[in-house]
Write a protein that holds these residues in place. Sequence first.
Motif, PDB file in Angstrom:
ATOM      1  N   ARG A   1      -5.913 -10.924  -1.712  1.00 20.33           N
ATOM      2  CA  ARG A   1      -6.301  -9.441  -2.086  1.00 20.33           C
ATOM      3  C   ARG A   1      -7.552  -9.069  -1.468  1.00 20.33           C
ATOM      4  O   ARG A   1      -8.007  -7.891  -1.054  1.00 20.33           O
ATOM      5  CB  ARG A   1      -6.522  -9.302  -3.674  1.00 20.33           C
TER       6      ARG A   1
ATOM      7  N   GLY B   1      -0.787  -4.290  -6.680  1.00 18.25           N
ATOM      8  CA  GLY B   1      -0.020  -4.301  -5.086  1.00 18.25           C
ATOM      9  C   GLY B   1       0.483  -5.383  -4.891  1.00 18.25           C
ATOM     10  O   GLY B   1       1.304  -5.657  -3.952  1.00 18.25           O
TER      11      GLY B   1
ATOM     12  N   TRP C   1      -1.073  -0.059  -4.111  1.00 21.39           N
ATOM     13  CA  TRP C   1      -2.400   0.485  -4.004  1.00 21.39           C
ATOM     14  C   TRP C   1      -2.145   1.975  -3.526  1.00 21.39           C
ATOM     15  O   TRP C   1      -1.903   1.877  -2.272  1.00 21.39           O
ATOM     16  CB  TRP C   1      -3.489  -0.320  -3.288  1.00 21.39           C
TER      17      TRP C   1
ATOM     18  N   ALA D   1      -8.772  -5.825  -3.155  1.00 21.96           N
ATOM     19  CA  ALA D   1      -7.569  -5.015  -3.649  1.00 21.96           C
ATOM     20  C   ALA D   1      -7.092  -5.325  -4.912  1.00 21.96           C
ATOM     21  O   ALA D   1      -7.102  -6.155  -5.695  1.00 21.96           O
ATOM     22  CB  ALA D   1      -6.446  -5.040  -2.508  1.00 21.96           C
ATOM     23  N   PRO D   2      -6.844  -4.068  -5.469  1.00 21.36           N
ATOM     24  CA  PRO D   2      -6.448  -3.926  -6.994  1.00 21.36           C
ATOM     25  C   PRO D   2      -5.054  -4.851  -7.017  1.00 21.36           C
ATOM     26  O   PRO D   2      -4.185  -5.016  -6.158  1.00 21.36           O
ATOM     27  CB  PRO D   2      -5.874  -2.461  -7.153  1.00 21.36           C
TER      28      PRO D   2
ATOM     29  N   LEU E   1       0.807  -1.189  -0.153  1.00 21.59           N
ATOM     30  CA  LEU E   1       0.146   0.101  -0.067  1.00 21.59           C
ATOM     31  C   LEU E   1       0.889   1.142  -0.087  1.00 21.59           C
ATOM     32  O   LEU E   1       1.746   1.454   0.595  1.00 21.59           O
ATOM     33  CB  LEU E   1      -0.873   0.071   1.230  1.00 21.59           C
TER      34      LEU E   1
END
Length: 244
Positions: free
Chosen positions: A197, A236, A129, A232-233, A114
């Motif tokens: 994720r 990352g 991310w 989560a994208p 992150l």
Amino acid sequence: MATIKLTIEYDGTDYVGWQVQPNGISVQQVVEQALCGVLGEEVRLHSSGRTDAGVHARGMVAHFHTFRQLPESAYREGVNRLLPRDIAVRGVEEVNEDFHARFSARGKWYRYSLYLAPVRSPLAERYSWHLRSRLDEIAMARAAAGFVGCHDFSAFRSSSCEARSTRREVFSVELLREGELLHIDVKGAGFLKNMVRVMVGTLVEIGLGRRPEADVPRLLREGGRPAAGRTAPPQGLCLMEVWY
């Protein structure tokens, strides 16, 4: 016949994932083509797992069989000369014929990064991310401890996951600060599709104060993907290591 184990590093930004797919270029496809150029024969790579589109790897492991007898340097330097700059063979080893990159694996280490800052970073955006809001990292770390152990992770997988069993063992989940980067290191025996994720997406919502820490054990007990956090994208996430 020789069994060759490769350790492969790649930037997954421009690929549809590791596995060969009809809708674009995959990392597996590119590496297999390079191997064919060196060996003069087609080979099929068997990997330790799959990574989705946009996900990266420092230590993807794959193996293949060949009747050709070449020095290990041919599979490293020779293949790397035929690979694009975003893929490289980092390690080569001839192994026993009963070795299997997937079924012989004892564990994997994934890292999710992150980037926590008010202004975006062009250099970090391909590998993290970006979040502008402050996170309660202490609450996230306490919640992350709830993932450790053998649990039913059905709430933390993609709806398209085809795994027969949703029970997985997680060895550790650790948060590590590195300047403006917050790394979430997840180590376990195996993972469901998008599992890491979704775990990260849930921890971020806890860090933002949008859900309580107690949601992690509740989700592990009750299951149900819609109740967990967002996925989560992909950029990352990085497969760091597979061990045997």
